[in-house]
Design an enzyme around this catalytic site. Structure first.
Site, PDB file in Angstrom:
ATOM      1  N   GLY A  73      47.074 100.948  12.772  1.00 50.96           N
ATOM      2  CA  GLY A  73      47.795  99.687  12.866  1.00 50.96           C
ATOM      3  C   GLY A  73      46.879  98.479  12.754  1.00 50.96           C
ATOM      4  O   GLY A  73      47.210  97.484  12.093  1.00 50.96           O
ATOM      5  N   ASN A 153      55.092  95.542  22.018  1.00 51.63           N
ATOM      6  CA  ASN A 153      54.506  96.712  22.675  1.00 51.63           C
ATOM      7  C   ASN A 153      54.452  96.601  24.188  1.00 51.63           C
ATOM      8  O   ASN A 153      54.262  97.588  24.873  1.00 51.63           O
ATOM      9  CB  ASN A 153      53.093  96.962  22.135  1.00 51.63           C
ATOM     10  CG  ASN A 153      52.242  95.719  22.120  1.00 51.63           C
ATOM     11  OD1 ASN A 153      52.623  94.701  21.541  1.00 51.63           O
ATOM     12  ND2 ASN A 153      51.091  95.765  22.761  1.00 51.63           N
ATOM     13  N   GLN A 183      55.348  99.753  16.721  1.00 50.43           N
ATOM     14  CA  GLN A 183      56.096 100.314  17.858  1.00 50.43           C
ATOM     15  C   GLN A 183      57.520 100.731  17.493  1.00 50.43           C
ATOM     16  O   GLN A 183      58.238 101.254  18.342  1.00 50.43           O
ATOM     17  CB  GLN A 183      56.143  99.305  19.020  1.00 50.43           C
ATOM     18  CG  GLN A 183      54.781  99.012  19.632  1.00 50.43           C
ATOM     19  CD  GLN A 183      54.192 100.193  20.411  1.00 50.43           C
ATOM     20  OE1 GLN A 183      54.865 101.193  20.681  1.00 50.43           O
ATOM     21  NE2 GLN A 183      52.922 100.083  20.770  1.00 50.43           N
ATOM     22  N   SER A 203      51.378 103.052  12.402  1.00 51.83           N
ATOM     23  CA  SER A 203      50.218 103.753  12.946  1.00 51.83           C
ATOM     24  C   SER A 203      50.642 105.119  13.484  1.00 51.83           C
ATOM     25  O   SER A 203      51.553 105.216  14.311  1.00 51.83           O
ATOM     26  CB  SER A 203      49.629 102.912  14.081  1.00 51.83           C
ATOM     27  OG  SER A 203      48.609 103.618  14.720  1.00 51.83           O
ATOM     28  N   ALA A 204      49.960 106.178  13.022  1.00 51.54           N
ATOM     29  CA  ALA A 204      50.405 107.555  13.308  1.00 51.54           C
ATOM     30  C   ALA A 204      50.379 107.930  14.785  1.00 51.54           C
ATOM     31  O   ALA A 204      51.223 108.684  15.257  1.00 51.54           O
ATOM     32  CB  ALA A 204      49.538 108.535  12.521  1.00 51.54           C
ATOM     33  N   HIS A 205      49.401 107.400  15.531  1.00 48.85           N
ATOM     34  CA  HIS A 205      49.270 107.888  16.916  1.00 48.85           C
ATOM     35  C   HIS A 205      50.352 107.337  17.834  1.00 48.85           C
ATOM     36  O   HIS A 205      50.434 107.718  18.995  1.00 48.85           O
ATOM     37  CB  HIS A 205      47.865 107.627  17.468  1.00 48.85           C
ATOM     38  CG  HIS A 205      47.562 106.207  17.840  1.00 48.85           C
ATOM     39  ND1 HIS A 205      47.502 105.785  19.146  1.00 48.85           N
ATOM     40  CD2 HIS A 205      47.302 105.115  17.088  1.00 48.85           C
ATOM     41  CE1 HIS A 205      47.196 104.494  19.176  1.00 48.85           C
ATOM     42  NE2 HIS A 205      47.066 104.074  17.946  1.00 48.85           N
ATOM     43  N   THR A 241      36.908 107.654   0.656  1.00 46.40           N
ATOM     44  CA  THR A 241      37.552 108.970   0.541  1.00 46.40           C
ATOM     45  C   THR A 241      38.668 109.089   1.576  1.00 46.40           C
ATOM     46  O   THR A 241      38.469 108.789   2.745  1.00 46.40           O
ATOM     47  CB  THR A 241      36.499 110.094   0.745  1.00 46.40           C
ATOM     48  OG1 THR A 241      35.470 109.877  -0.215  1.00 46.40           O
ATOM     49  CG2 THR A 241      37.109 111.469   0.579  1.00 46.40           C
ATOM     50  N   CYS A 330      44.934  97.663  25.093  1.00 45.09           N
ATOM     51  CA  CYS A 330      43.681  96.985  24.749  1.00 45.09           C
ATOM     52  C   CYS A 330      43.382  95.863  25.724  1.00 45.09           C
ATOM     53  O   CYS A 330      42.274  95.379  25.799  1.00 45.09           O
ATOM     54  CB  CYS A 330      43.747  96.436  23.339  1.00 45.09           C
ATOM     55  SG  CYS A 330      45.355  96.482  22.654  1.00 45.09           S
TER      56      CYS A 330
END
Ligand SMILES: Cc1ncc(COP(=O)(O)O)c(C=O)c1O
Length: 390
Positions: A73, A153, A183, A203-205, A241, A330
């Site tokens: 994100g 969030n 979110q 964002s995947a997590h 990559t 954060c």
């Protein structure tokens, strides 16, 4: 009943799906080719990228070639905001965002101010909502970018994205509209075409995928000044990559999370309401911050226990295996009060006593019942200990 762990900090991060973690490991060990390589191993990698792009594009109802893979994100938000402002600066130097964005949005805007851009930070109402009228009033003939998050969030407020985009379209269709959907992706309905979104961050997590991987939806025709330089990967916008195991893990996690989205969210909404109602019944002095319990995102709510310190409540709950947060992850290490709770004008005691509960469809009813009972008793205990008279 003693449940080992009730993880209610899903806005900070989520527990990865076990079956996907296994698949990510399998890809690392078996399909490790560089997608740019011409041999069979390379083609395997390229296939993973293509399939992942297709899965995400299908969920968002956009074209495969509009998906750019990133490291999460934070990078998606930086790429979008810095990239658009720097690419289109000849059109104008005015940018609009809100004062309750994640730091990965606010910091790029702070940087752009240093580069000579003028930024309007819109202040939400006390429920954490920025009205389309407020956005419209802030527009000028020099506005080139508007960036507004979908779901907050910390308090779960949902911004009226479609109405905001209509206001932008009405004024100047060239204004680029970026939405931080970190979110909300896989949880709330999201369709860039229907909602008039030009760029969107995920964002995947946050949806039970691996950490350090994300994506940007970038509407065809919109250009970005790249942040990093290197090979031509991801249309030259994000060279390097590709993280094929992570990207594939993200796509599978998105698919699993999105399945039966509506039913999952209805269950979470009812659990959220039950949680808040039960707490309020026992402790009428607490304060629900931001949206009312029937409003807002089904998976995030924020409660203040005025007179108690959020951190003390957090650690007391932790003793019972319940994991929550005092603010955005954060910021929770920083000693300053949350900028989001300040923006919705909480008093000092409520600011200091705020706890965010963030749920996932993987939380069971039993877990939530346990968390309700324990939160009620923990708060009763602390109230007595600190001799609060409420
Ligand atoms: C609304 C929002 N945007 C962006 C991010 C950053 O995402 P990431 O952790 O993938 O960098 C977060 C993470 O907490 C978030 O909640």
């Amino acid at each position: 009943m003693r449940t080992n762990e009730v993880y209610l900090d899903n806005s900070a991060t989520t527990r990865p799906y076990p079956e996907i973690s296994k698949e990510v490991q399998r890809i690392m060990l078996e399909e490790y080719g560089n997608p740019s390589s011409l041999h069979r191993r390379g083609s395997e990698g390229e296939r993973l990228l293509q399939s992942s792009r297709q899965i995400l594009a299908e969920i968002l109802d956009v074209s495969d070639n509009e998906i750019i893979f990133t490291s999460g994100g934070t990078e998606s938000n930086n790429m979008a905001i810095l990239g658009v402002a720097r690419r289109y600066k000849k059109r104008g130097n005015h940018l609009i965002t809100t004062s309750i964005e994640h730091s990965s949005v606010l910091e790029p805007f702070n940087q752009l101010e240093k580069e000579g851009f003028e930024v309007t930070y819109l202040i939400p109402d006390n429920k954490g909502i920025v009205s389309p009228e407020k956005v419209a009033e802030a527009l000028t003939s020099r506005t080139i970018l508007v960036s507004i998050m979908h779901v907050n969030n910390e308090i779960g407020s949902i911004q009226p994205i479609s109405q905001i985009s209509a206001a932008l379209q009405g004024r100047n269709p060239d204004i680029v509209f970026h939405v931080d959907a970190v979110q909300s992706f896989t949880k709330l309905p999201l369709s860039p075409n229907d909602q008039g979104i030009d760029i969107l961050s995920i964002s995947a997590h946050k949806f039970h995928g691996p950490k350090g991987v994300g994506a940007l939806y970038l509407r065809e025709g919109i250009l970005l000044e790249p942040l990093t330089r290197g090979g031509g990967h991801e249309k030259g916008l994000r060279p390097g990559t590709e993280n094929t195991p992570g990207i594939w893990g993200m796509a599978l996690a998105a698919k699993l999370s999105y399945e039966n989205r509506k039913e999952k969210m209805e269950i979470l909404q009812s659990l959220k309401e039950r949680f808040i109602t039960s707490l309020e019944r026992e402790h009428p002095w607490i304060r629900l911050n931001g949206p009312g319990k029937e409003e807002g995102a089904p998976h995030i709510f924020n409660i203040s226990f005025p007179g108690l310190k959020g951190e003390v409540v957090l650690h007391a709950l932790e003793e019972h295996g319940i994991y929550v947060s005092t603010g955005s992850a954060c910021h929770s290490n920083a000693n300053s009060p949350s900028h989001v709770l300040q923006a919705i004008k909480l008093d000092k005691e409520s600011l200091e006593g705020a706890i965010r509960f963030s749920l996932s469809h993987l939380n069971t009813r039993e877990e939530i019942e346990y968390a309700i009972t324990k939160t009620i008793s923990v708060v009763s205990g602390l109230k007595k200990f600190f001799q609060l008279t409420r």
